[in-house]
Write a protein that holds these residues in place. Structure first.
Motif: not given
Length: 295
Positions: A88, A92-93, A95-97, A99-100, A105
């Motif tokens: 990554y 931030d990218a 963390a989003r992936a 969490r998804q 987190s």
């Protein structure tokens, strides 16, 4: 035909081993098709047909699994560095992936991992390797060995396999505190006392063990002393990590045992891992041996 199929799958196994060794490198289709010695124009379809997911998806999951393990077990490495290692460009990218996929987190997972979504998320990765395991065994892969009794410390897991990750984490922490981690050269075992997927998930049962003859004090983790019994065993050696040894066990029970003329002894099937019961190492560095006790 069977020999040709084994050769085909051996070439695919080379690809998986190459991915394990080069998660930080270039793992594009052209590179991996060369490793397998397949045409780059067809390799992506061959890979998906064999493993049930695309090359890109497999690599993505493998990198994310390594990242999640680094978060859980390596406090010294920052989330930013782990994100970069996972491919990554920005935390931030990542963390989003993250969490998804896991519902947490990265920082929350590091403090208190929720293992049930973790196991579910990597099911496709485990299934990919199991697709190779299911057809690669022959009688030549099984040896009969006299094994000595091994004193062990035992942590029992009883209940839904979805909670196994938390038990494994407690076991790992106890081993580290007791100076019995894999780095000390201790043998680790898993004793399978039930099916992998019993009809009632609450009936899932297995023991996590580490070899030691030191006294085991009463503690909150529920550790107790025990013994992996000695005696004759059919041993199936599997190089490479897997979170699902059910296909290997099925081969021993369904195919090898009836043809061998042997009889199983009254002790559950169990495995020994050379490095760790928790599979922290890359798959190509792990050797698992599955033991079927015989009379």
């Amino acid at each position: 035909m069977k020999a040709a199929l084994r050769t085909y799958h051996a070439r695919m196994q080379r690809v998986l081993d190459h991915i394990d060794r080069h998660l930080d490198g270039d793992l594009d289709l052209e590179t991996l098709s060369r490793v397998a010695a397949f045409s780059k124009f067809h390799f992506h379809r061959q890979f998906a047909a064999t493993f049930g997911l695309s090359v890109h998806r497999y690599v993505q999951l493998a990198r994310m699994r390594r990242a999640s393990r680094q978060l859980a077990w390596n406090d010294a490495e920052s989330v930013t560095d782990i994100a970069m290692d996972a491919g990554y460009d920005a935390p931030d990218a990542f963390a989003r992936a993250f969490r998804q996929r896991f519902g947490q987190s990265p920082s929350s997972f590091r403090k208190s991992p929720d293992w049930a979504p973790w196991f579910a998320a990597f099911g496709p990765l485990d299934n990919a390797r199991n697709n190779l395991m299911q057809i690669n065994f022959t009688p030549d892969d099984v040896t009969i060995r006299d094994v000595p009794p091994t004193p062990v410390a035992i942590m029992e897991h009883r209940g839904d396999r979805a909670t196994l990750g938390a038990t494994i984490e407690r076991f790992k922490a106890w081993c580290k505190a007791a100076s019995l981690s894999p780095e000390t050269g201790r043998s680790s075992f898993m004793v399978f006392r039930s099916e992998r997927c019993p009809a009632n998930p609450a009936d899932y049962s297995m023991d996590l063990c580490v070899g030691t003859d030191q006294p085991i004090e009463v503690n909150d983790e529920g550790m107790k002393a025990g013994v992996i019994p000695g005696g004759r065993c059919a041993v199936l050696r599997y190089p490479g990590n897997t979170n699902n040894l059910e296909p290997a066990a099925l081969y021993l029970y369904r195919d090898w045992l009836p043809d061998s003329g042997e009889e199983a002894r009254d002790f559950p099937i169990y495995c020994q891992r050379r490095l760790s019961p928790i599979a922290e190492m890359p798959a190509h560095e792990v050797v698992v041996e599955l033991f079927l006790p015989l009379k």
